[in-house]
Scaffold this active site. Structure first.
Site, PDB file in Angstrom:
ATOM      1  N   HIS A  55       1.542  30.622  75.857  1.00 16.86           N
ATOM      2  CA  HIS A  55       2.814  29.863  75.780  1.00 16.86           C
ATOM      3  C   HIS A  55       2.468  28.371  75.799  1.00 16.86           C
ATOM      4  CE1 HIS A  55       6.950  28.904  76.238  1.00 16.86           C
ATOM      5  NE2 HIS A  55       7.205  29.331  77.460  1.00 16.86           N
TER       6      HIS A  55
ATOM      7  N   HIS B 211       3.271  32.998  66.071  1.00 18.40           N
ATOM      8  CA  HIS B 211       4.438  32.805  66.932  1.00 18.40           C
ATOM      9  C   HIS B 211       5.235  34.095  66.940  1.00 18.40           C
ATOM     10  CE1 HIS B 211       8.054  31.102  68.680  1.00 18.40           C
ATOM     11  NE2 HIS B 211       7.251  30.153  69.122  1.00 18.40           N
TER      12      HIS B 211
ATOM     13  N   ASP C 246       1.825  23.546  68.619  1.00 21.99           N
ATOM     14  CA  ASP C 246       0.751  23.178  69.546  1.00 21.99           C
ATOM     15  C   ASP C 246      -0.571  22.913  68.851  1.00 21.99           C
ATOM     16  OD1 ASP C 246       2.269  23.148  71.803  1.00 21.99           O
ATOM     17  OD2 ASP C 246       2.189  25.314  71.995  1.00 21.99           O
TER      18      ASP C 246
HETATM   19  N1  CMC Z   1      -5.346  34.756  66.186  1.00 22.83           N
HETATM   20  C1  CMC Z   1      -5.726  35.939  65.662  1.00 22.83           C
HETATM   21  N2  CMC Z   1      -4.887  37.000  65.523  1.00 22.83           N
HETATM   22  C2  CMC Z   1      -3.633  36.855  65.928  1.00 22.83           C
HETATM   23  C3  CMC Z   1      -3.158  35.642  66.484  1.00 22.83           C
HETATM   24  C4  CMC Z   1      -4.064  34.571  66.606  1.00 22.83           C
HETATM   25  N3  CMC Z   1      -3.661  33.408  67.124  1.00 22.83           N
HETATM   26  N4  CMC Z   1      -1.863  35.775  66.821  1.00 22.83           N
HETATM   27  C5  CMC Z   1      -1.515  37.026  66.481  1.00 22.83           C
HETATM   28  N5  CMC Z   1      -2.578  37.676  65.937  1.00 22.83           N
HETATM   29  C6  CMC Z   1      -2.581  39.043  65.374  1.00 22.83           C
HETATM   30  C7  CMC Z   1      -2.600  40.099  66.463  1.00 22.83           C
HETATM   31  O1  CMC Z   1      -3.911  40.469  66.793  1.00 22.83           O
HETATM   32  C8  CMC Z   1      -1.829  41.208  65.789  1.00 22.83           C
HETATM   33  O2  CMC Z   1      -2.687  41.834  64.852  1.00 22.83           O
HETATM   34  P1  CMC Z   1      -2.539  43.423  64.547  1.00 22.83           P
HETATM   35  O3  CMC Z   1      -1.171  43.599  63.966  1.00 22.83           O
HETATM   36  O4  CMC Z   1      -3.635  43.733  63.600  1.00 22.83           O
HETATM   37  O5  CMC Z   1      -2.699  44.105  65.884  1.00 22.83           O
HETATM   38  C9  CMC Z   1      -0.752  40.479  64.977  1.00 22.83           C
HETATM   39  O6  CMC Z   1      -1.333  39.202  64.684  1.00 22.83           O
HETATM   40  C10 CMC Z   1       0.559  40.282  65.724  1.00 22.83           C
HETATM   41  O7  CMC Z   1       0.256  39.638  66.987  1.00 22.83           O
HETATM   42  P2  CMC Z   1       1.010  39.887  68.339  1.00 22.83           P
HETATM   43  O8  CMC Z   1       0.114  39.531  69.470  1.00 22.83           O
HETATM   44  O9  CMC Z   1       1.602  41.274  68.332  1.00 22.83           O
HETATM   45  O10 CMC Z   1       2.199  38.848  68.207  1.00 22.83           O
HETATM   46  P3  CMC Z   1       3.094  38.316  69.397  1.00 22.83           P
HETATM   47  O11 CMC Z   1       4.404  37.963  68.790  1.00 22.83           O
HETATM   48  O12 CMC Z   1       3.108  39.272  70.538  1.00 22.83           O
HETATM   49  O13 CMC Z   1       2.312  36.998  69.895  1.00 22.83           O
HETATM   50  C11 CMC Z   1       1.616  34.755  70.159  1.00 22.83           C
HETATM   51  C12 CMC Z   1       2.671  35.695  69.548  1.00 22.83           C
HETATM   52  C13 CMC Z   1       2.093  33.306  69.974  1.00 22.83           C
HETATM   53  C14 CMC Z   1       1.481  35.025  71.669  1.00 22.83           C
HETATM   54  C15 CMC Z   1       0.270  34.980  69.428  1.00 22.83           C
HETATM   55  O14 CMC Z   1       0.412  34.714  68.041  1.00 22.83           O
HETATM   56  C16 CMC Z   1      -0.861  34.125  70.026  1.00 22.83           C
HETATM   57  O15 CMC Z   1      -1.495  34.556  70.997  1.00 22.83           O
HETATM   58  N6  CMC Z   1      -1.131  32.924  69.438  1.00 22.83           N
HETATM   59  C17 CMC Z   1      -2.108  32.026  69.996  1.00 22.83           C
HETATM   60  C18 CMC Z   1      -1.518  31.273  71.173  1.00 22.83           C
HETATM   61  C19 CMC Z   1      -0.551  30.197  70.755  1.00 22.83           C
HETATM   62  O16 CMC Z   1      -0.814  29.393  69.869  1.00 22.83           O
HETATM   63  N7  CMC Z   1       0.604  30.145  71.437  1.00 22.83           N
HETATM   64  C20 CMC Z   1       1.584  29.089  71.248  1.00 22.83           C
HETATM   65  C21 CMC Z   1       2.881  29.593  70.738  1.00 22.83           C
HETATM   66  S1  CMC Z   1       3.911  28.236  70.181  1.00 22.83           S
HETATM   67  C22 CMC Z   1       4.308  27.425  71.640  1.00 22.83           C
HETATM   68  C23 CMC Z   1       5.410  28.065  72.373  1.00 22.83           C
HETATM   69  O17 CMC Z   1       6.516  28.161  71.812  1.00 22.83           O
HETATM   70  O18 CMC Z   1       5.170  28.461  73.542  1.00 22.83           O
END
Ligand code: CMC
Length: 431
Positions: free
Chosen positions: A267, A308, A366
């Protein structure tokens, strides 16, 4: 009158189906009202709230497919260009843009509350100097509840208003004090002759021996960061604030809970994590290796600043922040900054890679805000603190909306239990 749309839930075992009303929103998807489902003895299961609206809100709207973000109906790009952070605060809190008189009064009310109670200063001494500033923020913001017994009646709108003003005014002061304590400098009192953002920079970077002359372009960049991070619908920290507040807890304690939730790298901790990741990558030549690691399911490494939960298109905040990033680096003559060059290359490679394209993983706000903050000389461990300052208005506006909602109930999710069935206690000698 148009007949209300309903959805019918049917069961494969012949149990009678259930008709569920569908509630339309002003924008975005309609929702199926499942409140009566519990009467059937069934609950829904939705870890991470992927398909669940936890509340009804009129504050912020995100269209993740087309990459739109509105505060009270106003597109974020317009606010970032034309508005000020305090005007955005008024808008989020009160629902409408202020008239000049309303704005002047609001700014004045905030200015006269920027100082913190003298005794609050002693709290800092209880923390190690090298504590993460977010750890200190959680403690000190929560401690504000111990100072305002006169206005903690959450059912009184005037008390809620004054708590909101206190939080908007004091959180930057508390944040700057975290930094000063960390580096061993004396605290700087707020200077109310300065604007909100400039005052924060003054408390961070001036010392009793030297004034800090803020560069107006950099002030504008930080103001943009504040505006872009002010609210974002029912994200993890906002939902935490609402859940804590649903029990009737006071706004300072709820905000402290929000700060704790924001701290995580998935986050608000992402901007700090982006810079750490760029440092770890170290050189443009290493980017392919890290892209492969991000794609490898056996490796826990993720590209920080990408992806995201809601945006499956470009994050509109990222578009504005990217522009700001160029403006700031240009102003400071840092166009050839090594980390920035690496970030741009990483962005280029990821946006052409099938793995990221298929999963709609675009750079988020970010990814760029960390580079801007670093150019402003904000230390890495203060990045998430800056996010917390900006998001305080979102938390308090959402908290206020929840408390004013006649449908308010304590947040109490149910669960799918998969633990052991009933069993009898055995004496230790029989185990
Ligand atoms: N790098 C590599 N793979 C990723 C990433 C990433 N940053 N983000 C998602 N994926 C992949 C994930 O492994 C999954 O793949 P598969 O379908 O093959 O299993 C797919 O994409 C969907 O990911 P998810 O984890 O199910 O998606 P989510 O909606 O639960 O998570 C997130 C969203 C923001 C937590 C995630 O994208 C992440 O960890 N990003 C990096 C951290 C980040 O930049 N966070 C800031 C968010 S913006 C600020 C805010 O609003 O807080």
């Amino acid at each position: 009158m148009e007949k209300q749309r309903t959805a019918t839930l049917s069961f494969s075992d012949g149990t009678p189906g259930v008709e569920l009303p569908i509630i339309p929103g002003t924008l975005g998807p309609d929702v199926i009202d499942i409140r009566n489902l519990a009467k059937t003895g069934l609950f829904t299961y939705d870890p991470g709230f992927l398909s669940t609206a936890s509340c009804s809100s009129g504050i912020t709207y995100i269209d993740g497919d087309s990459g739109q973000l509105y505060y009270r109906g106003y597109p974020i790009e317009q606010l970032a260009e034309k508005s000020s952070y305090l005007e955005v605060c008024y808008l989020l809190l009160h629902g409408e843009l202020p008239t000049q008189d309303e704005q002047d009064k609001f700014e004045n009310e905030i200015k006269r509350r920027t100082m913190v109670h003298d005794q609050l200063m002693s709290f800092y001494k209880g923390f190690r100097r090298d504590a993460h500033p977010m750890a200190v923020m959680v403690g000190v913001v929560g401690a504000l509840s111990a100072f305002y017994h006169d206005s903690l009646d959450i059912s009184n709108p005037a008390h809620r208003e004054v708590s909101a003003l206190r939080l908007i005014a004091k959180v930057p002061t508390i944040a700057a004090m975290c930094y000063k304590y960390n580096i061993g400098h004396p605290f700087m009192y707020p200077n109310n002759a300065l604007g909100y953002v400039e005052n924060f920079l003054h408390m961070m970077f001036a010392t009793p021996c030297e004034q800090y002359a803020a560069n107006p372009k950099l002030v504008k960049a930080l103001e943009r960061i504040f505006i872009l991070h002010a609210d974002h619908e029912q994200n993890a920290s906002t939902s935490t604030v609402r859940l804590a507040g649903s029990s009737g807890a006071n706004p300072f304690a709820c905000t402290s809970a929000g700060i704790a939730a924001l701290w995580g790298p998935a986050h608000g901790g992402a901007n700090e994590a982006v810079l750490k990741m760029l440092d770890e990558i170290g050189d443009i030549s290493q980017i392919p290796k890290f892209i492969s690691r991000a794609k490898d399911k056996k490796d826990s490494f993720r590209l920080m600043g990408f992806g995201h939960r809601v945006y499956k298109n470009v994050d509109p905040r990222a578009k504005v922040m990217r522009e700001t990033c160029y403006e700031v680096l240009d102003e400071l003559g840092l166009q050839n900054d090594r980390l920035f060059e690496m970030a741009m290359e990483l962005e280029r490679v990821a946006l052409q890679d099938d793995y990221f394209v298929e999963r709609k993983l675009y750079p988020n706000v970010d990814f760029y805000s960390g580079i801007v903050l670093r150019a402003l000389n904000v230390p890495l461990n203060m990045f998430t603190v800056i996010f917390a300052i900006a998001r305080t208005i979102g938390w308090i506006s959402q908290w206020n909306e929840m408390i004013s909602d006649s449908d308010r109930k304590i947040g109490r999710p149910r669960q799918l239990y998969r633990g052991p069935e009933r069993r009898d206690y055995k004496a230790r000698s029989e185990r």
